[in-house]
Design an enzyme around this catalytic site. Structure first.
Site, PDB file in Angstrom:
ATOM      1  N   SER A  80       0.874  -1.186   0.000  1.00  0.00           N
ATOM      2  CA  SER A  80       0.000   0.000   0.000  1.00  0.00           C
ATOM      3  C   SER A  80       0.901   1.222   0.000  1.00  0.00           C
ATOM      4  CB  SER A  80      -0.854  -0.005   1.271  1.00  0.00           C
ATOM      5  OG  SER A  80      -1.395   1.274   1.522  1.00  0.00           O
TER       6      SER A  80
ATOM      7  N   TYR B 171      -2.480  -1.287  10.385  1.00  0.00           N
ATOM      8  CA  TYR B 171      -2.437  -1.422   8.924  1.00  0.00           C
ATOM      9  C   TYR B 171      -1.098  -0.911   8.365  1.00  0.00           C
ATOM     10  CZ  TYR B 171      -4.011  -1.055   4.042  1.00  0.00           C
ATOM     11  OH  TYR B 171      -4.145  -1.180   2.681  1.00  0.00           O
TER      12      TYR B 171
HETATM   13  P1  NAI Z   1     -11.317  -5.795  -0.696  1.00  0.00           P
HETATM   14  O1  NAI Z   1     -11.870  -5.631   0.661  1.00  0.00           O
HETATM   15  O2  NAI Z   1     -12.257  -5.833  -1.844  1.00  0.00           O
HETATM   16  O3  NAI Z   1     -10.397  -7.079  -0.815  1.00  0.00           O
HETATM   17  C1  NAI Z   1      -9.774  -7.718   0.231  1.00  0.00           C
HETATM   18  C2  NAI Z   1     -10.042  -9.203   0.079  1.00  0.00           C
HETATM   19  O4  NAI Z   1      -9.315  -9.909   1.083  1.00  0.00           O
HETATM   20  C3  NAI Z   1     -11.526  -9.549   0.262  1.00  0.00           C
HETATM   21  O5  NAI Z   1     -11.941 -10.347  -0.834  1.00  0.00           O
HETATM   22  C4  NAI Z   1     -11.553 -10.336   1.563  1.00  0.00           C
HETATM   23  O6  NAI Z   1     -12.564 -11.321   1.604  1.00  0.00           O
HETATM   24  C5  NAI Z   1     -10.161 -10.950   1.557  1.00  0.00           C
HETATM   25  N1  NAI Z   1      -9.754 -11.382   2.887  1.00  0.00           N
HETATM   26  C6  NAI Z   1      -9.894 -10.720   4.064  1.00  0.00           C
HETATM   27  N2  NAI Z   1      -9.427 -11.469   5.070  1.00  0.00           N
HETATM   28  C7  NAI Z   1      -8.974 -12.624   4.514  1.00  0.00           C
HETATM   29  C8  NAI Z   1      -8.369 -13.798   5.033  1.00  0.00           C
HETATM   30  N3  NAI Z   1      -8.148 -13.931   6.341  1.00  0.00           N
HETATM   31  N4  NAI Z   1      -8.039 -14.777   4.171  1.00  0.00           N
HETATM   32  C9  NAI Z   1      -8.268 -14.655   2.848  1.00  0.00           C
HETATM   33  N5  NAI Z   1      -8.832 -13.565   2.301  1.00  0.00           N
HETATM   34  C10 NAI Z   1      -9.173 -12.571   3.130  1.00  0.00           C
HETATM   35  O7  NAI Z   1     -10.288  -4.599  -0.869  1.00  0.00           O
HETATM   36  P2  NAI Z   1      -9.133  -4.385  -1.948  1.00  0.00           P
HETATM   37  O8  NAI Z   1      -8.973  -2.939  -2.101  1.00  0.00           O
HETATM   38  O9  NAI Z   1      -9.358  -5.192  -3.139  1.00  0.00           O
HETATM   39  O10 NAI Z   1      -7.856  -4.904  -1.143  1.00  0.00           O
HETATM   40  C11 NAI Z   1      -6.911  -5.791  -1.698  1.00  0.00           C
HETATM   41  C12 NAI Z   1      -5.536  -5.475  -1.146  1.00  0.00           C
HETATM   42  O11 NAI Z   1      -5.135  -4.194  -1.612  1.00  0.00           O
HETATM   43  C13 NAI Z   1      -5.456  -5.404   0.382  1.00  0.00           C
HETATM   44  O12 NAI Z   1      -4.258  -5.999   0.812  1.00  0.00           O
HETATM   45  C14 NAI Z   1      -5.419  -3.909   0.653  1.00  0.00           C
HETATM   46  O13 NAI Z   1      -4.771  -3.591   1.862  1.00  0.00           O
HETATM   47  C15 NAI Z   1      -4.642  -3.426  -0.552  1.00  0.00           C
HETATM   48  N6  NAI Z   1      -4.791  -2.020  -0.850  1.00  0.00           N
HETATM   49  C16 NAI Z   1      -5.981  -1.521  -1.314  1.00  0.00           C
HETATM   50  C17 NAI Z   1      -6.092  -0.167  -1.586  1.00  0.00           C
HETATM   51  C18 NAI Z   1      -7.352   0.432  -2.102  1.00  0.00           C
HETATM   52  O14 NAI Z   1      -7.459   1.664  -2.131  1.00  0.00           O
HETATM   53  N7  NAI Z   1      -8.359  -0.332  -2.513  1.00  0.00           N
HETATM   54  C19 NAI Z   1      -4.971   0.737  -1.393  1.00  0.00           C
HETATM   55  C20 NAI Z   1      -3.773   0.107  -0.927  1.00  0.00           C
HETATM   56  C21 NAI Z   1      -3.701  -1.225  -0.669  1.00  0.00           C
END
Ligand code: NAI
Length: 261
Positions: A145, A158
């Protein structure tokens, strides 16, 4: 498109939504074999698999919690049984929640560290062991991130987890470069995904975030997926141990724009 990705097997964690889903679809378009790990939103997975199949790729799903060793082992097992290889592993699963630091419980802290940091370590370790055992010059892509660099009050768990992922990536990249395994991070800025849904639904909060982005708009998941495809491809053959910031310039001190400072 990167023709060398055709037939390669990619595991993506947390791939039922957001960035993980976009990466699954992109690797599907590249005709890779996609292993979708999911923890919730099971209802989305069937649709993703169908879309990948329509584009000529193959996909399976495997439920699991990335912070559990047995689930990570089951994930690689299922990829191996279905496709006979694991060439690319994307540690994408992540969570965040706002808690002022003085009120943060040990439970709050552990919940985020377990998924974002320990989950990424377990994924890296399992992928590396598999790639070493099978003499695969694989690629590991971690999703950190901008908060691997930008401090974030109320999100100390985080920011700590993402800062940890940065040094984990650099350390492992150094350790396994001689084996031909490349390990990199993608640091997204603010991207339109479910993790931000509540914040972006509020026009004021959305505008406040947008003000932090020099390129002028909140990013799309596909703009992160294209970086992942490049990092997995041969076009990035000399890139390891680095973070690619895909953040519309967010980390470039936007408050200095226009000659301020
Ligand atoms: P999101 O909430 O749609 O995706 C996160 C996914 O991780 C979800 O599908 C969730 O079910 C899954 N998850 C949560 N706990 C879990 C576990 N214990 N085991 C397996 N899966 C698990 O959000 P997004 O944005 O797609 O996030 C994806 C990655 O990107 C994350 O690591 C987040 O920190 C990172 N990120 C996102 C940003 C954004 O602005 N959307 C910015 C910077 C980083």
């Amino acid at each position: 498109m990167y023709t060398e990705l055709e037939g390669k097997t990619v595991i993506i964690t947390g791939a039922s939504t957001g960035l993980g889903k976009a990466m699954a679809l992109r690797f599907g378009q590249e005709k890779a074999n996609v292993v979708i790990n999911y923890h919730s939103k099971e209802e989305n997975v069937k649709e993703i698999i169908q879309e990948i199949a329509q584009n000529g790729g193959r996909a399976i799903s495997q439920k699991g919690d990335v912070s559990k060793e047995e689930d990570i082992k089951a994930l690689i097992q299922s990829a191996h049984e279905s496709f006979g290889s694991v060439d690319i592993w994307v540690n994408n699963a992540g969570i965040e929640n706002e808690v002022p630091s003085e009120k943060m419980t040990l439970e709050n802290w552990k919940e985020v560290i377990d998924v974002n940091l320990t989950g990424t370590f377990l994924g890296c370790r399992e992928a590396i062991n598999y790639m070493l055992d099978h003499k695969i010059k694989g690629k590991i892509i971690n999703i950190s991130s901008v908060h691997e660099q930008i401090p974030w009050p109320h999100f100390v768990h985080y920011a700590t987890s993402k800062g940890g992922v940065k040094l984990m990536t650099e350390t492992l990249a150094l350790e396994f470069a001689p084996k031909g395994i490349r390990i990199n991070n993608i640091a997204p800025g603010a991207i339109e995904t479910p993790i931000n849904a509540v914040k972006f639904a509020d026009p004021e909060s959305r505008a406040a975030v947008q003000d932090l982005i020099p390129i002028g708009y909140i990013g799309k998941p596909e703009e992160i997926a294209s970086v992942a495809a490049w990092l997995a491809s041969n076009e990035s053959s000399y890139v390891t141990g680095t973070t690619i910031f895909a953040d519309g310039g967010m980390t470039k001190y936007p408050s200095f724009q226009g000659g301020n400072g």
